[in-house]
Design an enzyme around this catalytic site. Structure first.
Site, mmCIF file in Angstrom:
data_model
loop_
_atom_site.group_PDB
_atom_site.id
_atom_site.type_symbol
_atom_site.label_atom_id
_atom_site.label_comp_id
_atom_site.label_asym_id
_atom_site.label_seq_id
_atom_site.Cartn_x
_atom_site.Cartn_y
_atom_site.Cartn_z
ATOM 1 N N LYS A 116 0.810 -1.217 0.000
ATOM 2 C CA LYS A 116 0.000 0.000 0.000
ATOM 3 C C LYS A 116 0.846 1.271 0.000
ATOM 4 O O LYS A 116 0.476 2.285 -0.597
ATOM 5 C CB LYS A 116 -0.952 -0.011 1.202
ATOM 6 C CG LYS A 116 -2.145 -0.951 1.040
ATOM 7 C CD LYS A 116 -3.100 -0.824 2.218
ATOM 8 C CE LYS A 116 -4.393 -1.586 1.973
ATOM 9 N NZ LYS A 116 -4.175 -3.029 1.852
ATOM 10 N N GLU A 275 -9.244 0.595 -6.532
ATOM 11 C CA GLU A 275 -10.232 1.086 -5.577
ATOM 12 C C GLU A 275 -10.025 2.574 -5.308
ATOM 13 O O GLU A 275 -8.896 3.048 -5.170
ATOM 14 C CB GLU A 275 -10.135 0.294 -4.275
ATOM 15 C CG GLU A 275 -10.338 -1.208 -4.487
ATOM 16 C CD GLU A 275 -10.628 -1.952 -3.195
ATOM 17 O OE1 GLU A 275 -10.623 -1.311 -2.122
ATOM 18 O OE2 GLU A 275 -10.873 -3.163 -3.257
ATOM 19 N N GLU A 288 -6.204 1.814 -3.352
ATOM 20 C CA GLU A 288 -5.278 0.708 -3.546
ATOM 21 C C GLU A 288 -5.653 -0.024 -4.822
ATOM 22 O O GLU A 288 -6.731 0.184 -5.375
ATOM 23 C CB GLU A 288 -5.314 -0.261 -2.358
ATOM 24 C CG GLU A 288 -6.649 -0.954 -2.179
ATOM 25 C CD GLU A 288 -6.662 -1.895 -0.988
ATOM 26 O OE1 GLU A 288 -5.579 -2.321 -0.564
ATOM 27 O OE2 GLU A 288 -7.750 -2.213 -0.493
ATOM 28 N N ASN A 290 -6.008 -3.986 -6.109
ATOM 29 C CA ASN A 290 -5.982 -5.405 -5.772
ATOM 30 C C ASN A 290 -5.633 -6.182 -7.031
ATOM 31 O O ASN A 290 -6.384 -6.176 -8.006
ATOM 32 C CB ASN A 290 -7.344 -5.843 -5.235
ATOM 33 C CG ASN A 290 -7.604 -5.256 -3.858
ATOM 34 O OD1 ASN A 290 -6.839 -5.458 -2.930
ATOM 35 N ND2 ASN A 290 -8.680 -4.502 -3.727
ATOM 36 N N PHE A 348 -21.694 -7.869 15.580
ATOM 37 C CA PHE A 348 -21.140 -8.506 14.378
ATOM 38 C C PHE A 348 -19.927 -9.389 14.674
ATOM 39 O O PHE A 348 -19.060 -9.575 13.825
ATOM 40 C CB PHE A 348 -20.755 -7.449 13.320
ATOM 41 C CG PHE A 348 -21.884 -6.556 12.933
ATOM 42 C CD1 PHE A 348 -22.851 -6.985 12.047
ATOM 43 C CD2 PHE A 348 -22.003 -5.278 13.470
ATOM 44 C CE1 PHE A 348 -23.907 -6.170 11.697
ATOM 45 C CE2 PHE A 348 -23.055 -4.456 13.125
ATOM 46 C CZ PHE A 348 -24.015 -4.907 12.238
#
Length: 658
Positions: A116, A275, A288, A290, A348
């Site tokens: 990154k 992204e 970033e 992917n 969650f």
């Protein structure tokens, strides 16, 4: 074309790759850990090779074992899926040295985009818009505070090798910056073997929108539209859609061209995703890249009509892309919901257990698709990602895709562990989502405490009452149900202060008629018979699906993300039912209970210690995520029921207070 490939992954992505390979006449090899010996991807593949213990670090992530499996089976190429070794340059290099093709981009692109910090520097050099930040790795909490103050809060601390929401912490002040750096470093080290962390400005009111790119080995690169991925929790995507309801054509084109330019800068080939964070004024910033297939790729497939896995295979074999940018057309709308083994009613937190019942909705007419790697009887373990499946729906427009998703979620019947299907139903029904008014803060703003009892209250009690009455009649009067019959009922919905509805059920050959006190009637057409877990019916011309669970005192009926205890009694017994006392659950407020199965990393308090609200009590690790538990009120610790290093079950006592 390749004659045999190995999939260096597991679960739904392995099954997904196998389907495309099978359609192309390519044989497949699965690899599996001890925990996955009976997994669906193992059964689906033509061959399967065991690669080690349950822990991924001793099986799926061991490069030598994957290469040995290729040599053992004669696999010519490896598809890495996503996660695991999919963005590992050393893996791609080792495959090349062994003469095995990597179904992905070249090593140089993986290295350039996989880090990154370095990818942002490269993006800046390439003229791509980037988020302001400090792109050097930091390790000192005080340095993190200094940098954060220089940039200006809020800031995001990110593990350089991070992904999938791991190794990311949002900080609004100095204390959160210090704590966030340590947590991000720990998660980066645990999940990726890399504890480097950098800091960047957090864009407020952001939307997460990504561009799908596709390149070949002949220098051709195109973009296949965008995906909106703004519905997230803990930086983990929950709902994705294509196209985005926010972008206009000019912004879409600008983002796509910038994504292609970046891909060409690193000689990219294969499928990849660039992204972006997009602000309320449609300014976009590189986040970033992917260098792999994305979890959410199905929505792009549905609106473009392309099979991305097939195209990856063809590109890896050396074929040219069969289309150019002008050939890319976006038609209709697609929505994907990530079905997780987690408990929205407990913040969650991950859930584990066996899928005692597992019945996904039927795939039909290209409008409902289920990508999964599990089946009934399978187990969701603590060793891997808690995603069970992806539910994808398609429609001519966004509303049609959402309506199909709502129906399909009701049709998804799963028992044996906690999951987020009810929460997904709430999300797609939420007015803000329906209107396309969302940011990455949507869940935090609308569901700050997760799914609460208030959310679960039925919005349409008459539907549940009618369904419960028909279910009761057909269960008790099975012989009469075939010929018809009439019964007067009182239906009690809820536990502590139930809603009472009086009604009459008339069972007919073609339809059942439910008449409520006051004269309102519902015509219900259903083929339900006793024992079926789903009550599927047409109510007033609208399809309604109600899930059924039996209890000692009635039925628990679930519909559209709501759930209620429904007691159906003959009208003459209603007075007695009203006298039944409510038994409240035991008071456990004096205990800190483990909210999930996991490892107790540390206990931060001692017996006799006075704690204040908000103070850290303990940290539990599950699914490689650290979960910090804090005091909700002031108190004194009386007993420590567990110690660091203990394996905890859900609801196991950790700390007791006076």
């Amino acid at each position: 074309m390749f004659s045999k490939i190995l999939i260096a992954n597991r679960g739904e992505i392995a099954c997904r790759v196998i389907k495309s390979a099978r359609a192309m006449g390519i044989k497949t090899v699965a690899v599996y850990s001890e925990a996955d010996a009976d997994a669906l991807h193992v059964e689906m593949a033509d061959e399967a090779v065991a690669v080690g213990p349950a822990a991924s670090s001793e099986s799926y992530l061991v490069i030598d074992k994957i290469i040995e499996a290729c040599k053992q089976t004669g696999a010519e190429a490896v598809h890495p899926g996503y996660g695991f070794l999919s963005e590992n340059a050393a893996f791609a290099t080792a495959l090349d040295a062994a003469g095995i093709a990597f179904i992905g981009p070249p090593v140089g692109a993986i290295k350039a985009m996989g880090d990154k910090i370095e990818s942002k520097k490269l993006a800046q050099e390439a003229g791509v818009s980037t988020v302001p930040g400090h792109l050097e790795a930091i390790t000192d909490p005080e340095e993190a505070v200094k940098i954060a103050n220089g940039i200006g809060y809020p800031v995001m601390l990110k593990a350089s090798a991070g992904g999938g929401g791991k190794g990311m912490r949002l900080a609004w002040n100095d204390d959160e910056a210090r704590e966030g750096l340590v947590s991000a470093m720990n998660e980066g080290r645990s999940s990726f073997g890399d504890d480097r962390v950098f800091v960047e400005k957090f864009i407020q009111e952001p939307r997460h929108i990504e561009i799908q790119v596709l390149g070949d080995k002949h220098g051709n690169v195109i973009y296949l539209g965008e995906r909106e991925c703004s519905i997230q929790r803990r930086h983990q995507k929950v709902l994705e859609e294509a196209p985005s309801p926010f972008l206009d054509e000019a912004t879409r084109k600008a983002m796509g061209e910038q994504a292609v330019a970046l891909a060409k800068e690193v000689d990219y080939c294969s499928a990849g995703t660039v992204e972006f964070i997009v602000d309320k004024d449609r300014n976009f910033y590189f986040l970033e890249m992917n260098t792999r297939l994305q979890v959410e790729h199905p929505v792009t497939e549905l609106v473009t009509g392309l099979d991305l896995v097939e195209l990856m295979l063809r590109v890896a074999y050396g074929e040219k892309l069969p289309l150019t940018q002008k050939d890319v057309k976006l038609t209709g709308w697609a929505l994907e919901a990530r079905f997780y083994a987690e408990d929205p009613e407990r913040g969650f937190l991950p859930s584990t257990g066996r899928l005692v019942r597992y019945s996904p909705p039927k795939e039909r007419d290209g409008r409902v698709r289920v990508d999964t790697g599990v089946r009934e009887g399978g187990e969701i373990s603590m060793f891997y990602d808690p995603m069970i499946a992806k539910l994808i729906t398609y429609g001519e427009d966004r509303n049609a895709a959402i309506d199909t998703m709502r129906e399909a979620l009701d049709d998804y019947y799963v028992r044996g562990l906690n999951h987020n299907l009810a929460f997904l139903s709430h999300l797609v029904a939420h007015p803000r989502f329906r209107e396309g008014q969302m940011t990455t803060n949507f869940i935090a703003e609308e569901y700050p405490d997760g799914l609460t009892p208030e959310h679960m209250l039925p919005t349409d009690p008459k539907l549940l009452a009618a369904a419960g009455a028909i279910i009761e009649f057909c269960s008790v009067n099975r012989d009469k149900a075939t010929r018809g019959g009439i019964m007067n009922y009182s239906v009690f919905i809820g536990e502590e202060d139930p809603t009472e509805l009086s009604l009459t059920v008339e069972i007919g050959k073609d339809a059942d008629i439910v008449t409520f006190d006051g004269g309102e009637t519902l015509e219900i057409k259903s083929n339900w018979t006793a024992g079926m877990p789903l009550f599927e019916a047409t109510v007033g011309g609208r399809v309604a699906i109600v899930q059924i669970d039996l209890t000692d005192s009635g039925y628990v009926l679930s519909h559209a993300g709501t759930r209620a205890l429904v007691r159906v009694v003959e009208a003459r017994l209603a007075a007695l039912q009203r006298l039944m006392p409510y038994k409240p659950p035991p008071d456990m407020s004096k205990f800190l209970l483990s909210p999930m199965p996991g490892l107790l990393v540390r206990v931060s308090v001692e017996e006799g210690q006075t704690v204040k609200a908000g103070e850290e009590l303990a940290v539990v690790e599950a699914m490689k995520m650290e979960n910090v538990m804090r005091a909700v009120s002031d108190g004194v610790v009386t007993v420590l029921h567990a110690a660091a290093g203990d394996s905890l079950a859900v609801d196991q006592k950790i700390i007791e207070f006076e």
